[in-house]
Design an enzyme around this catalytic site. Structure first.
Site, PDB file in Angstrom:
ATOM      1  N   GLY A 132      -1.246 -16.919  -6.310  1.00 45.27           N
ATOM      2  CA  GLY A 132      -1.954 -17.271  -5.079  1.00 45.27           C
ATOM      3  C   GLY A 132      -0.997 -17.626  -3.953  1.00 45.27           C
ATOM      4  O   GLY A 132       0.228 -17.584  -4.113  1.00 45.27           O
ATOM      5  N   GLY A 190      -0.648 -14.140 -13.269  1.00 44.99           N
ATOM      6  CA  GLY A 190      -1.723 -14.125 -12.282  1.00 44.99           C
ATOM      7  C   GLY A 190      -2.394 -12.771 -12.224  1.00 44.99           C
ATOM      8  O   GLY A 190      -1.764 -11.778 -11.838  1.00 44.99           O
ATOM      9  N   HIS A 216     -23.551  15.837   2.011  1.00 49.92           N
ATOM     10  CA  HIS A 216     -23.364  16.315   0.628  1.00 49.92           C
ATOM     11  C   HIS A 216     -22.374  17.462   0.609  1.00 49.92           C
ATOM     12  O   HIS A 216     -22.454  18.353   1.460  1.00 49.92           O
ATOM     13  CB  HIS A 216     -24.697  16.782   0.048  1.00 49.92           C
ATOM     14  CG  HIS A 216     -24.561  17.385  -1.324  1.00 49.92           C
ATOM     15  ND1 HIS A 216     -24.399  16.620  -2.451  1.00 49.92           N
ATOM     16  CD2 HIS A 216     -24.528  18.688  -1.712  1.00 49.92           C
ATOM     17  CE1 HIS A 216     -24.285  17.424  -3.501  1.00 49.92           C
ATOM     18  NE2 HIS A 216     -24.356  18.680  -3.078  1.00 49.92           N
ATOM     19  N   ALA A 275      -6.230 -10.313   6.058  1.00 49.76           N
ATOM     20  CA  ALA A 275      -5.679  -9.968   7.371  1.00 49.76           C
ATOM     21  C   ALA A 275      -6.779  -9.735   8.400  1.00 49.76           C
ATOM     22  O   ALA A 275      -6.700 -10.208   9.539  1.00 49.76           O
ATOM     23  CB  ALA A 275      -4.793  -8.723   7.249  1.00 49.76           C
ATOM     24  N   VAL A 289       0.779 -20.132 -18.885  1.00 46.28           N
ATOM     25  CA  VAL A 289       2.238 -20.085 -19.036  1.00 46.28           C
ATOM     26  C   VAL A 289       2.781 -21.507 -19.084  1.00 46.28           C
ATOM     27  O   VAL A 289       2.454 -22.352 -18.241  1.00 46.28           O
ATOM     28  CB  VAL A 289       2.880 -19.293 -17.881  1.00 46.28           C
ATOM     29  CG1 VAL A 289       4.403 -19.354 -17.972  1.00 46.28           C
ATOM     30  CG2 VAL A 289       2.412 -17.839 -17.921  1.00 46.28           C
ATOM     31  N   LYS A 307       0.838  -1.212   0.000  1.00 45.86           N
ATOM     32  CA  LYS A 307       0.000   0.000   0.000  1.00 45.86           C
ATOM     33  C   LYS A 307       0.868   1.256   0.000  1.00 45.86           C
ATOM     34  O   LYS A 307       0.500   2.275  -0.599  1.00 45.86           O
ATOM     35  CB  LYS A 307      -0.940   0.025   1.214  1.00 45.86           C
ATOM     36  CG  LYS A 307      -1.893  -1.152   1.309  1.00 45.86           C
ATOM     37  CD  LYS A 307      -2.591  -1.451  -0.003  1.00 45.86           C
ATOM     38  CE  LYS A 307      -3.143  -2.858  -0.030  1.00 45.86           C
ATOM     39  NZ  LYS A 307      -2.143  -3.913  -0.202  1.00 45.86           N
ATOM     40  N   ASP A 327      -4.599 -17.222   7.731  1.00 41.08           N
ATOM     41  CA  ASP A 327      -4.375 -17.829   6.416  1.00 41.08           C
ATOM     42  C   ASP A 327      -4.154 -19.331   6.466  1.00 41.08           C
ATOM     43  O   ASP A 327      -4.291 -20.011   5.450  1.00 41.08           O
ATOM     44  CB  ASP A 327      -3.145 -17.187   5.748  1.00 41.08           C
ATOM     45  CG  ASP A 327      -3.422 -15.804   5.193  1.00 41.08           C
ATOM     46  OD1 ASP A 327      -4.527 -15.284   5.430  1.00 41.08           O
ATOM     47  OD2 ASP A 327      -2.526 -15.238   4.546  1.00 41.08           O
ATOM     48  N   GLY A 354      -4.918 -11.809 -10.284  1.00 41.37           N
ATOM     49  CA  GLY A 354      -5.722 -11.668  -9.073  1.00 41.37           C
ATOM     50  C   GLY A 354      -5.372 -10.397  -8.327  1.00 41.37           C
ATOM     51  O   GLY A 354      -4.779  -9.467  -8.889  1.00 41.37           O
ATOM     52  N   VAL A 355      -5.712 -10.354  -7.049  1.00 37.23           N
ATOM     53  CA  VAL A 355      -5.502  -9.156  -6.227  1.00 37.23           C
ATOM     54  C   VAL A 355      -4.040  -8.718  -6.228  1.00 37.23           C
ATOM     55  O   VAL A 355      -3.716  -7.559  -6.529  1.00 37.23           O
ATOM     56  CB  VAL A 355      -5.971  -9.418  -4.777  1.00 37.23           C
ATOM     57  CG1 VAL A 355      -5.700  -8.196  -3.904  1.00 37.23           C
ATOM     58  CG2 VAL A 355      -7.445  -9.781  -4.746  1.00 37.23           C
TER      59      VAL A 355
END
Length: 479
Positions: free
Chosen positions: A279, A188, A452, A328, A245, A58, A320, A190-191
């Protein structure tokens, strides 16, 4: 000092360190074992997430986004930026500083709460004995009334693209490039692949993402996934689906990747760097003695019940290393649930409402069920969507890509899921998650007063749109 504890936690990632702190808060004598060492060979807490995962990625995502904005978007605001450049070493230094600050913060929290920190590799023996081997090979055995396994996960390796930590890297190595590669391959989509591809793509790399699946972000709501694909492709990511691949060959400082495309044809691409992000797998290497009493399931995860108890009495597992999404925050809440149950409380966890986020820009976030899942379950439902292009706040910020989608039960109106691609999606999705936790209907969300101008008004309008009541877009006519 006695070697007997009420709770011993093996692993100090988000699942482990949170469990240890909460256990100590509840008056339980607690120790936390961690094998991770920093570049100086000193033991550090935080696991993958803080050291080489969520936090450093991040940091780089934010740095690269700021550079990209300055380079591409500031002129829209009337800001002239000539000669903007990126200092990669300074960017990495900032990332490392944040990691050091946060991992050091866990040490301070352990001290403040009375958690004993033990550095070394933990192994569960029979009868809740924990053997710890330090980095010099010295072993010591501790005993506990309860042991919590929180050993986390590690990147999956694939034989056709063996990581050499030079040209071919996994997610850890992708955080340490000392220069922006000209051509970057990512195996990959993914995320992790999208986030790391975005970092280096924003800084100028030509990024090609090779994804084996036929559908982009197959686990996400497909309307939002298709919108995300469109946005990221427009940004310059070359995302190729249905690509398998078949091999890699490294020559000098380049790697040639061979793969089969969606038409079954063999293709080749040459890259300066290749990231393998297909992954993660549960990390159980050396964790369990044969007579520990803990079993693994067919996929290699530690087998647990709904309350994270293993087959061995007094032994629990979280994060995990057990079933469920590798997130997390999921691991942290499992850790809290387990220690509160150890302390005699009746805490349970709602696995149906766990937010999931991809930190590209714009962010992609979801909670609850996708439209595909609701449809497969045979439940009647209604959908409301609202584009950020119609949001005044998004226009003011020059950040109008994406949409909010809310799915509600057609008869009870209960919110079943929400899916967002757009600015601040990670924070906006939490509003819907809170509402869902309290059994909110789409009408409830529609009747609430939203500030707003804010981005969160898009959530409000999407909820109104479920019943055709949106104000700031034309509603679909009922058939």
């Amino acid at each position: 000092m006695s070697d007997k504890y009420d709770v011993i936690v093996i692993g100090s990632g988000p699942a482990g360190y949170v469990a240890a702190i909460r256990a100590a808060q509840l008056g339980l004598k607690t120790a936390c074992v961690e094998k991770w060492e920093n570049k100086e060979g000193k033991g550090v807490n935080g696991g993958t997430c803080l050291n080489v995962g969520c936090i450093p990625s991040k940091a780089l995502l934010d740095s690269s986004h700021k550079y990209h904005e300055a380079h591409q978007d500031f002129k829209t605001h009337g800001i002239n930026t000539k000669g903007v450049s990126i200092d990669v070493s300074a960017m990495l230094e900032r990332k490392d500083k944040i990691v050091k600050q946060l991992t050091g913060g866990i040490a301070s929290l352990f001290k403040a709460n009375g958690v004993t920190s033990i550095f070394g590799t933990g192994k569960l023996l029979a009868n809740r004995q924990v053997e710890v081997t330090d980095n010099k090979g010295k072993k010591q055995t501790y005993s506990a009334e309860n042991v919590i396994l929180a050993s986390g996960s590690s990147p999956i390796d694939i034989p056709v693209a063996k990581v050499d930590n030079k040209t071919i890297v996994n997610s850890t190595g992708a955080l340490e490039f000392d220069a922006v590669p000209k051509r970057l391959g990512v195996i990959g989509g993914g995320v992790i692949g999208l986030e790391l591809g975005s970092v280096w793509g924003r800084l100028g790399a030509d990024v090609v993402v090779l994804e084996a699946m036929d559908d982009f972000l197959a686990m996400m709501d497909q309307q939002v996934a298709k919108e995300t694909y469109k946005i990221l492709t427009k940004q310059g990511l070359d995302i190729r689906l249905s690509c398998r691949v078949t091999g890699t060959e490294t020559k000098g400082k380049q790697v040639t990747v061979t793969y089969t495309d969606k038409d079954g044809k063999d293709q080749k691409e040459v890259f300066d760097k290749l990231i393998v992000s297909v992954g993660r797998r549960p990390y159980t290497e050396g964790l369990l003695a044969e007579d520990s009493g803990v079993n693994l399931d067919e996929r290699g995860f530690v087998y647990v019940n709904d309350l994270c108890a293993t087959d061995a009495p007094g032994v629990w597992a979280v994060g995990d290393v057990v079933r469920g999404p590798m997130l997390a925050h999921k691991g942290s809440e499992e850790g809290v649930m387990v220690v509160e149950r150890i302390a005699g409380q009746k805490t349970v966890m709602n696995y149906d409402i766990i937010p999931n986020v991809i930190y590209t820009h714009p962010e992609v976030a979801s909670v609850g069920r996708t439209e595909e899942q609701v449809k497969a379950d045979g439940e009647p439902y209604k959908v409301g969507t609202f584009p950020f292009a119609a949001s005044g706040r998004a226009m003011a910020a020059n950040d109008t890509d994406g949409l909010v989608k809310i799915i509600a039960h057609a008869e009870t109106d209960r919110v079943l899921g929400a899916h967002i691609v757009g600015p601040s999606a990670a924070d906006l999705i939490q509003q819907v998650a809170i509402a869902m936790e309290f059994g909110s209907s789409a009408e409830d969300l529609g009747m609430m007063v939203f500030g707003h101008p804010t981005l969160s008004e898009a959530v409000h309008e999407a909820a109104l749109a479920v019943h055709g009541h949106a104000i700031h877009i034309a509603n679909k006519k009922k058939r």
